[in-house]
Design a protein around this motif. Structure first.
Motif, PDB file in Angstrom:
ATOM      1  N   GLY A 123       0.944  -1.358  -0.448  1.00 49.98           N
ATOM      2  CA  GLY A 123      -0.099   0.093  -0.094  1.00 49.98           C
ATOM      3  C   GLY A 123       0.801   1.742   0.322  1.00 49.98           C
ATOM      4  O   GLY A 123       0.346   2.444   0.263  1.00 49.98           O
ATOM      5  N   VAL A 124       1.656   1.250  -0.739  1.00 52.74           N
ATOM      6  CA  VAL A 124       3.199   2.723  -0.225  1.00 52.74           C
ATOM      7  C   VAL A 124       2.856   2.981  -2.111  1.00 52.74           C
ATOM      8  O   VAL A 124       2.374   2.250  -3.032  1.00 52.74           O
ATOM      9  N   GLY A 125       3.026   4.272  -1.678  1.00 48.97           N
ATOM     10  CA  GLY A 125       2.830   5.486  -2.655  1.00 48.97           C
ATOM     11  C   GLY A 125       2.826   6.510  -2.925  1.00 48.97           C
ATOM     12  O   GLY A 125       3.150   7.241  -1.672  1.00 48.97           O
ATOM     13  N   TYR A 126       2.863   7.510  -3.656  1.00 52.01           N
ATOM     14  CA  TYR A 126       3.420   8.810  -3.813  1.00 52.01           C
ATOM     15  C   TYR A 126       3.007   9.437  -4.704  1.00 52.01           C
ATOM     16  O   TYR A 126       3.300   9.280  -5.933  1.00 52.01           O
ATOM     17  N   ARG A 127       2.660  10.380  -4.854  1.00 43.62           N
ATOM     18  CA  ARG A 127       1.999  11.162  -5.970  1.00 43.62           C
ATOM     19  C   ARG A 127       1.191  12.872  -5.389  1.00 43.62           C
ATOM     20  O   ARG A 127       1.597  13.302  -4.452  1.00 43.62           O
ATOM     21  N   GLN A 128       1.413  13.809  -6.620  1.00 45.43           N
ATOM     22  CA  GLN A 128       1.076  14.786  -6.709  1.00 45.43           C
ATOM     23  C   GLN A 128      -0.138  14.903  -7.691  1.00 45.43           C
ATOM     24  O   GLN A 128       0.211  14.849  -8.505  1.00 45.43           O
ATOM     25  N   ILE A 129      -1.548  15.554  -7.281  1.00 34.60           N
ATOM     26  CA  ILE A 129      -2.361  15.781  -7.974  1.00 34.60           C
ATOM     27  C   ILE A 129      -2.558  17.112  -7.366  1.00 34.60           C
ATOM     28  O   ILE A 129      -2.154  18.092  -6.795  1.00 34.60           O
ATOM     29  N   ALA A 130      -3.748  17.457  -8.184  1.00 32.57           N
ATOM     30  CA  ALA A 130      -3.922  18.844  -8.535  1.00 32.57           C
ATOM     31  C   ALA A 130      -5.994  19.254  -8.803  1.00 32.57           C
ATOM     32  O   ALA A 130      -6.253  18.404  -9.622  1.00 32.57           O
ATOM     33  N   LEU A 131      -5.928  19.911  -8.241  1.00 27.74           N
ATOM     34  CA  LEU A 131      -7.239  19.785  -7.803  1.00 27.74           C
ATOM     35  C   LEU A 131      -7.693  21.408  -7.477  1.00 27.74           C
ATOM     36  O   LEU A 131      -6.991  22.680  -7.084  1.00 27.74           O
ATOM     37  N   HIS A 132      -8.950  21.806  -8.713  1.00 25.21           N
ATOM     38  CA  HIS A 132      -9.279  23.149  -9.017  1.00 25.21           C
ATOM     39  C   HIS A 132     -10.477  23.195  -7.652  1.00 25.21           C
ATOM     40  O   HIS A 132     -11.911  22.437  -8.643  1.00 25.21           O
ATOM     41  N   LEU A 133     -10.718  23.577  -7.304  1.00 27.17           N
ATOM     42  CA  LEU A 133     -11.701  24.099  -5.734  1.00 27.17           C
ATOM     43  C   LEU A 133     -11.910  25.472  -6.329  1.00 27.17           C
ATOM     44  O   LEU A 133     -10.636  26.156  -5.489  1.00 27.17           O
ATOM     45  N   SER A 134     -12.441  25.830  -5.641  1.00 30.30           N
ATOM     46  CA  SER A 134     -13.524  27.035  -4.349  1.00 30.30           C
ATOM     47  C   SER A 134     -13.153  27.317  -3.567  1.00 30.30           C
ATOM     48  O   SER A 134     -12.450  25.870  -2.977  1.00 30.30           O
ATOM     49  N   ASP A 135     -12.864  28.584  -2.585  1.00 24.56           N
ATOM     50  CA  ASP A 135     -13.124  28.349  -0.835  1.00 24.56           C
ATOM     51  C   ASP A 135     -13.876  27.081  -0.466  1.00 24.56           C
ATOM     52  O   ASP A 135     -13.268  26.506   0.304  1.00 24.56           O
ATOM     53  N   THR A 136     -14.854  27.608  -1.406  1.00 17.25           N
ATOM     54  CA  THR A 136     -15.472  26.321  -1.254  1.00 17.25           C
ATOM     55  C   THR A 136     -15.409  24.798  -0.776  1.00 17.25           C
ATOM     56  O   THR A 136     -15.847  24.286   0.253  1.00 17.25           O
ATOM     57  N   GLU A 137     -15.252  24.540  -1.945  1.00 15.33           N
ATOM     58  CA  GLU A 137     -15.680  23.667  -2.292  1.00 15.33           C
ATOM     59  C   GLU A 137     -14.028  22.878  -1.773  1.00 15.33           C
ATOM     60  O   GLU A 137     -14.285  21.727  -1.193  1.00 15.33           O
TER      61      GLU A 137
END
Length: 181
Positions: A123-137
């Motif tokens: 269960g090892v992993g490393y990643r980087q993701i980008a999420l586009h979120l408003s402040d509320t989201e």
């Protein structure tokens, strides 16, 4: 000494990681998990954590004329609040962040030292993701993440369970381009 300095000290940080499973432990048990920490240093840092109320002595057992203390993590005391970090300078923030990432690197190196590593099985992993979120989201995302953590934080150690360290870092990509609702 402020809470950040207490928690982010390299040896104390390692000690606190041992208690992340929610279990009470004696100094002897902590020493077994932290073989690289000299005994005198371990006792000194345990004492510092107790005085700072980050660890709590939950039991004292008489063993052949000596007192063996049992320690537990004071969870509210280790949670860093905005007030705890807002007075830090840029240099202090960077120092603590570098320490944090160095500790993650050290944990990963320890994992890689095993003879039989298998990212999928372990269960090892490393990643980087980008999420586009408003402040509320984003606030909703954080609440959802907390719910997931809370669901599993109650699990106690067992033969069929592996202690897993989850590290998260969240930050906006380009501060100058932030849009607020």
């Amino acid at each position: 000494m402020n809470k950040v300095d207490i928690i982010m000290h390299p040896v104390r940080f390692k000690i606190l990681q041992v208690f992340l499973d929610g279990q009470s432990k004696t100094a002897k048990k902590v020493a077994k998990e932290l073989k690289d920490v000299p005994q005198a240093s371990l006792y000194r840092q345990l004492d510092t954590l107790v005085k700072a109320e980050v660890l709590i002595v939950t039991e004292e057992n008489q063993i052949r004329g000596a007192v063996e203390k049992v320690y537990s993590l004071n969870v509210p005391a280790v949670n860093m609040t905005n007030d705890d970090v807002k007075e830090l300078t840029k240099e202090e923030h960077l120092q603590y962040f570098l320490f944090f990432t160095a500790q993650v690197t050290s944990d990963f190196e320890t994992y890689l030292d095993n003879d039989d590593i298998d990212f999928l099985r372990d269960g090892v992993g490393y990643r980087q993701i980008a999420l586009h979120l408003s402040d509320t989201e984003f606030l909703d995302y954080v609440k959802d993440l907390r719910k997931v953590y809370e669901k599993y934080l109650q699990n106690t150690p067992a033969i069929n369970r592996t202690k897993r360290i989850i590290s998260t870092i969240t930050m906006p990509k380009k501060v100058g381009e932030l849009k607020h609702e």
